[in-house]
Design an enzyme around this catalytic site. Structure first.
Site, PDB file in Angstrom:
ATOM      1  N   SER A 112      -0.909   8.862  -1.852  1.00 41.56           N
ATOM      2  CA  SER A 112      -1.276   7.488  -1.529  1.00 41.56           C
ATOM      3  C   SER A 112      -2.454   7.375  -0.567  1.00 41.56           C
ATOM      4  O   SER A 112      -3.539   7.821  -0.872  1.00 41.56           O
ATOM      5  CB  SER A 112      -0.038   6.774  -0.978  1.00 41.56           C
ATOM      6  OG  SER A 112      -0.286   5.418  -0.849  1.00 41.56           O
ATOM      7  N   HIS A 113      -2.217   6.837   0.596  1.00 37.25           N
ATOM      8  CA  HIS A 113      -3.282   6.550   1.563  1.00 37.25           C
ATOM      9  C   HIS A 113      -3.537   7.725   2.499  1.00 37.25           C
ATOM     10  O   HIS A 113      -4.374   7.631   3.377  1.00 37.25           O
ATOM     11  CB  HIS A 113      -2.881   5.328   2.383  1.00 37.25           C
ATOM     12  CG  HIS A 113      -1.486   5.468   2.923  1.00 37.25           C
ATOM     13  ND1 HIS A 113      -0.380   5.354   2.100  1.00 37.25           N
ATOM     14  CD2 HIS A 113      -1.017   5.769   4.137  1.00 37.25           C
ATOM     15  CE1 HIS A 113       0.710   5.566   2.816  1.00 37.25           C
ATOM     16  NE2 HIS A 113       0.369   5.821   4.057  1.00 37.25           N
ATOM     17  N   ASP A 276      -6.326   1.673  -1.778  1.00 33.72           N
ATOM     18  CA  ASP A 276      -6.057   2.979  -1.165  1.00 33.72           C
ATOM     19  C   ASP A 276      -6.233   4.134  -2.144  1.00 33.72           C
ATOM     20  O   ASP A 276      -6.732   3.955  -3.257  1.00 33.72           O
ATOM     21  CB  ASP A 276      -4.654   2.999  -0.557  1.00 33.72           C
ATOM     22  CG  ASP A 276      -3.578   3.047  -1.621  1.00 33.72           C
ATOM     23  OD1 ASP A 276      -3.819   2.520  -2.721  1.00 33.72           O
ATOM     24  OD2 ASP A 276      -2.497   3.622  -1.362  1.00 33.72           O
ATOM     25  N   ASP A 278      -4.382   5.855  -4.198  1.00 34.67           N
ATOM     26  CA  ASP A 278      -3.845   5.784  -5.563  1.00 34.67           C
ATOM     27  C   ASP A 278      -3.850   4.373  -6.136  1.00 34.67           C
ATOM     28  O   ASP A 278      -3.268   4.130  -7.201  1.00 34.67           O
ATOM     29  CB  ASP A 278      -2.430   6.371  -5.613  1.00 34.67           C
ATOM     30  CG  ASP A 278      -1.461   5.605  -4.738  1.00 34.67           C
ATOM     31  OD1 ASP A 278      -1.909   5.007  -3.748  1.00 34.67           O
ATOM     32  OD2 ASP A 278      -0.259   5.592  -5.049  1.00 34.67           O
ATOM     33  N   ASP A 280      -2.563   1.410  -5.160  1.00 31.54           N
ATOM     34  CA  ASP A 280      -1.474   0.429  -5.136  1.00 31.54           C
ATOM     35  C   ASP A 280      -1.511  -0.488  -3.912  1.00 31.54           C
ATOM     36  O   ASP A 280      -0.793  -1.471  -3.848  1.00 31.54           O
ATOM     37  CB  ASP A 280      -0.099   1.110  -5.286  1.00 31.54           C
ATOM     38  CG  ASP A 280       0.171   2.155  -4.228  1.00 31.54           C
ATOM     39  OD1 ASP A 280      -0.694   2.379  -3.370  1.00 31.54           O
ATOM     40  OD2 ASP A 280       1.260   2.762  -4.271  1.00 31.54           O
ATOM     41  N   ARG A 281      -2.345  -0.164  -2.919  1.00 28.52           N
ATOM     42  CA  ARG A 281      -2.420  -1.035  -1.744  1.00 28.52           C
ATOM     43  C   ARG A 281      -3.649  -1.922  -1.799  1.00 28.52           C
ATOM     44  O   ARG A 281      -4.596  -1.647  -2.537  1.00 28.52           O
ATOM     45  CB  ARG A 281      -2.512  -0.202  -0.464  1.00 28.52           C
ATOM     46  CG  ARG A 281      -1.268   0.575  -0.186  1.00 28.52           C
ATOM     47  CD  ARG A 281      -1.344   1.233   1.167  1.00 28.52           C
ATOM     48  NE  ARG A 281      -0.080   1.900   1.443  1.00 28.52           N
ATOM     49  CZ  ARG A 281       0.367   2.214   2.640  1.00 28.52           C
ATOM     50  NH1 ARG A 281      -0.371   1.927   3.695  1.00 28.52           N
ATOM     51  NH2 ARG A 281       1.522   2.816   2.801  1.00 28.52           N
ATOM     52  N   LYS A 375       3.549  -1.437  -6.567  1.00 27.28           N
ATOM     53  CA  LYS A 375       2.623  -2.383  -5.984  1.00 27.28           C
ATOM     54  C   LYS A 375       1.256  -2.158  -6.604  1.00 27.28           C
ATOM     55  O   LYS A 375       1.007  -1.104  -7.184  1.00 27.28           O
ATOM     56  CB  LYS A 375       2.601  -2.270  -4.467  1.00 27.28           C
ATOM     57  CG  LYS A 375       2.313  -0.895  -3.930  1.00 27.28           C
ATOM     58  CD  LYS A 375       2.609  -0.859  -2.439  1.00 27.28           C
ATOM     59  CE  LYS A 375       2.296   0.495  -1.852  1.00 27.28           C
ATOM     60  NZ  LYS A 375       3.486   1.142  -1.297  1.00 27.28           N
TER      61      LYS A 375
HETATM   62  C1  G1P Z   1       4.875   3.588   4.130  1.00 26.46           C
HETATM   63  C2  G1P Z   1       4.942   2.088   4.261  1.00 26.46           C
HETATM   64  C3  G1P Z   1       5.815   1.509   3.176  1.00 26.46           C
HETATM   65  C4  G1P Z   1       5.303   1.964   1.807  1.00 26.46           C
HETATM   66  C5  G1P Z   1       5.184   3.477   1.780  1.00 26.46           C
HETATM   67  C6  G1P Z   1       4.556   3.968   0.477  1.00 26.46           C
HETATM   68  O1  G1P Z   1       6.158   4.145   4.287  1.00 26.46           O
HETATM   69  O2  G1P Z   1       5.428   1.704   5.527  1.00 26.46           O
HETATM   70  O3  G1P Z   1       5.830   0.118   3.279  1.00 26.46           O
HETATM   71  O4  G1P Z   1       6.156   1.536   0.793  1.00 26.46           O
HETATM   72  O5  G1P Z   1       4.386   3.922   2.857  1.00 26.46           O
HETATM   73  O6  G1P Z   1       3.279   3.461   0.284  1.00 26.46           O
HETATM   74  P1  G1P Z   1       6.664   4.788   5.666  1.00 26.46           P
HETATM   75  O7  G1P Z   1       5.661   5.821   6.079  1.00 26.46           O
HETATM   76  O8  G1P Z   1       6.692   3.662   6.664  1.00 26.46           O
HETATM   77  O9  G1P Z   1       8.028   5.322   5.362  1.00 26.46           O
HETATM   78 ZN    ZN Z   2      -0.737   4.032  -2.313  1.00 25.94          ZN
END
Ligand code: G1P
Ligand code: ZN
Length: 542
Positions: A112-113, A276, A278, A280-281, A375
């Site tokens: 992801s990010h 982000d 991948d 989804d954000r 998302k």
């Molecule tokens: C974080 C975000 C959460 C999101 C997840 C995946 O998780 O807070 O809202 O769904 O990344 O993108 P966390 O690191 O808080 O467990």
């Molecule tokens: Zn992501």
């Protein structure tokens, strides 16, 4: 020929908030990937001859893992694999492909990010046939399997060329290399009024989209520039890079600072957005105004009916617990249910499948709807554009009207990253132990109305998820929430979510840090953050 290879279990393959995430060198340990992929397959039933979707965000190690997963899927007996060209599929696009082609499930390779590169992060996640992240029942089974695995099976075959759209064979499994963008773009076109958006861009509407050298580049270029006619150059950092250009592909005010600064200039574009790693954000910034993800969810829900795909209205709204209550007020006004779920998109799946919710969102820059089961960053951007095209007002004017109607939920999240795990657990344990004694006490002048450790009872399957975050609710609708991240890869990350509700029309234009100052100090005192973690300030404020 199918090879059976002896292996020994690793003890740290427990999927977190969103799949298994580790540093690349960790994933490169012998059989680490193979053990996890085999454990996924061993936890599933009835996929023989069916379709598996595989794709990732293009980060470092993506290509290697796709080849392994393909050969193992062939050995496991899948009939067909669908892979994005070059190994690329954004997370929402993968969800769409799974649903559209009735696949059995999908493997998404992404962290992801989180940053990418030879020493940065990688991740593997399994999604089920509804297109959404596997529920805990399955991730628990996968984890249990990783603890006992003794062998894995893999087809002994050379790597496939995934760079051209084609149909290939891997043993008796067919491999379709598909255009990663086409199906997704078609879905977006079915939900939003593309002619109206085209007319808006033709009329001089200016936008800046920062793809952060991550997976959304090709999607945003095709949709915004090619199909909607936004000016060339609207999409910045549009080429996916294995290391995201050395940056964190996290669309927040810290990592998307450049976009933020562009949007704060006097002659800024009308609309700014980012996505982000991948895809989804999303990050939404109007000229001179940052829209918090929690406010964005509320604004999108309140105005969604303006887009053709949502003209019939919403069945319900769902938000994760730490997300602000702004959407609750919209749900109340619309006369629909608001569902409060634990953090993580997987909890929205049942609500969407059961038709209870249409739009979902998280404070961590995630918004989406029932069009897929993830998302979806570009979806949020396009819904915003559709609303702007209909309302013909600035983002600032729309936000102001919204706050005047519903009140404003001032909101911030403070992250303390890479702290000692024992200290982080100690902090949460200490808070938990004091929960019962907090109601009625006063902190920084605020009276505690209620305090609990959030537990979720899924209304669809009846399951319960406990210990999902410490909530301290103050009289008047303000609150602080504490939880530990489930996606980090080094030490622990403490997240402190701070929210104040303000309905007084004279107080709707305060600076967020001013509006939240007393709550921030209450959170510090209550959780003893500095004495327990040694930190006097958060690493990231979003
Ligand atoms: C974080 C975000 C959460 C999101 C997840 C995946 O998780 O807070 O809202 O769904 O990344 O993108 P966390 O690191 O808080 O467990
Ligand atoms: Zn992501």
């Amino acid at each position: 020929m199918i090879k059976t290879v002896a292996t020994t279990p690793y003890d740290d393959q427990k999927p977190g908030t969103s799949g298994l995430r580790k540093k690349v060198p960790h994933f490169q340990r012998p059989n680490y990937v193979e053990n996890f992929v085999q454990s996924i397959f061993d936890s599933l039933e009835g996929f023989e001859g069916k379709t598996l979707v595989i794709g990732g965000d293009g980060r470092y190690f993506n290509r290697e893992v796709i080849q392994i997963a393909l050969k193992m899927a062939a050995a496991a007996g899948f009939g067909k694999a669908m892979v994005g060209q070059g190994g690329i599929l954004s997370t929402p696009a993968a969800s769409n492909v799974i649903r559209k082609y009735g696949a059995f499930g999908g493997i998404i390779l992404s962290a992801s990010h989180n940053p990418g590169g030879p020493t940065e992060d990688f991740g593997i996640k399994y999604n089920t046939g509804n297109g959404g992240p596997a529920p805990e029942k399955i991730t628990d089974a996968i984890y249990a399997r990783t603890r006992t695995i003794t062998e894995y099976r893999v087809l002994d075959a050379p790597d496939l060329d995934l760079d051209a759209i084609s149909t290939l064979a891997l043993g008796s499994m067919r491999v379709e290399v598909i255009d990663p963008v086409a199906d997704y773009a078609e879905l977006m076109e079915s939900l939003f009024d593309f002619p109206a958006l085209k007319a808006m861009f033709a009329g001089g509407f200016r936008m800046a989209f920062d793809a952060m050298s991550a997976v959304t580049g090709p999607y945003a270029t095709e949709i915004l520039e090619n199909r909607l006619g936004a000016a060339r150059g609207t999409v910045r950092n549009g080429t996916p890079l294995p290391d995201f250009g050395g940056h964190h592909p996290d669309p927040n005010l810290v990592h998307a600072r450049e976009l933020h600064d562009v949007m704060m200039e006097e002659n800024a574009p009308d609309f700014g957005a980012a996505s982000d790693g991948d895809g989804d954000r999303n990050l939404i910034i109007g000229r001179g105004i940052f829209v918090t993800p929690s406010d964005s969810l509320a604004l999108l829900a309140a105005n969604a009916h303006m887009a053709p795909g949502y003209a019939a209205g919403l069945a319900g709204i769902a938000r994760s617990m730490p997300t602000s209550g702004a959407a609750d007020r919209v749900a109340e006004k619309l006369g629909i249910n608001l569902y409060e779920t634990p953090t993580g998109w997987k909890f929205f799946g049942n609500l969407l499948d059961a038709g209870l919710a249409t739009i979902c969102g998280e404070e961590s820059a995630g918004t989406g709807s029932n069009h897929v089961r993830e998302k979806d960053g570009l979806w949020a951007v396009l819904l915003w554009l559709n609303i702007l095209a209909v309302r013909k007002q600035s983002v600032r004017a729309i936000a102001k009207e919204h706050w005047e109607t519903y009140g404003r939920n001032y909101y911030a999240r403070h992250d303390y990253e890479g702290i000692d795990s024992a200290a982080a657990n100690g902090l949460v344990d200490a808070l938990r132990a004091r929960l019962a004694t907090l109601p009625g006490t006063t902190l920084s002048g605020l009276v505690v109305a209620a305090a609990d450790d959030f537990a979720y009872h899924d209304p669809v399957d009846g399951s319960t998820s406990a210990n999902q975050g410490i909530r301290v609710l103050f009289e008047g609708g303000s609150r602080v929430v504490f939880r530990l991240s489930g996606t980090g890869t080094s030490g622990a990350t403490l997240r402190v979510y701070i929210e104040r509700y303000e309905a007084d029309p004279a107080k709707l234009a305060q600076a967020t840090e001013v509006a939240l100052a007393d709550l921030i100090s209450a959170a510090e005192t209550l959780a003893e953050i500095s004495s327990r973690t040694g930190r006097t300030a958060p690493d990231v404020i979003t």
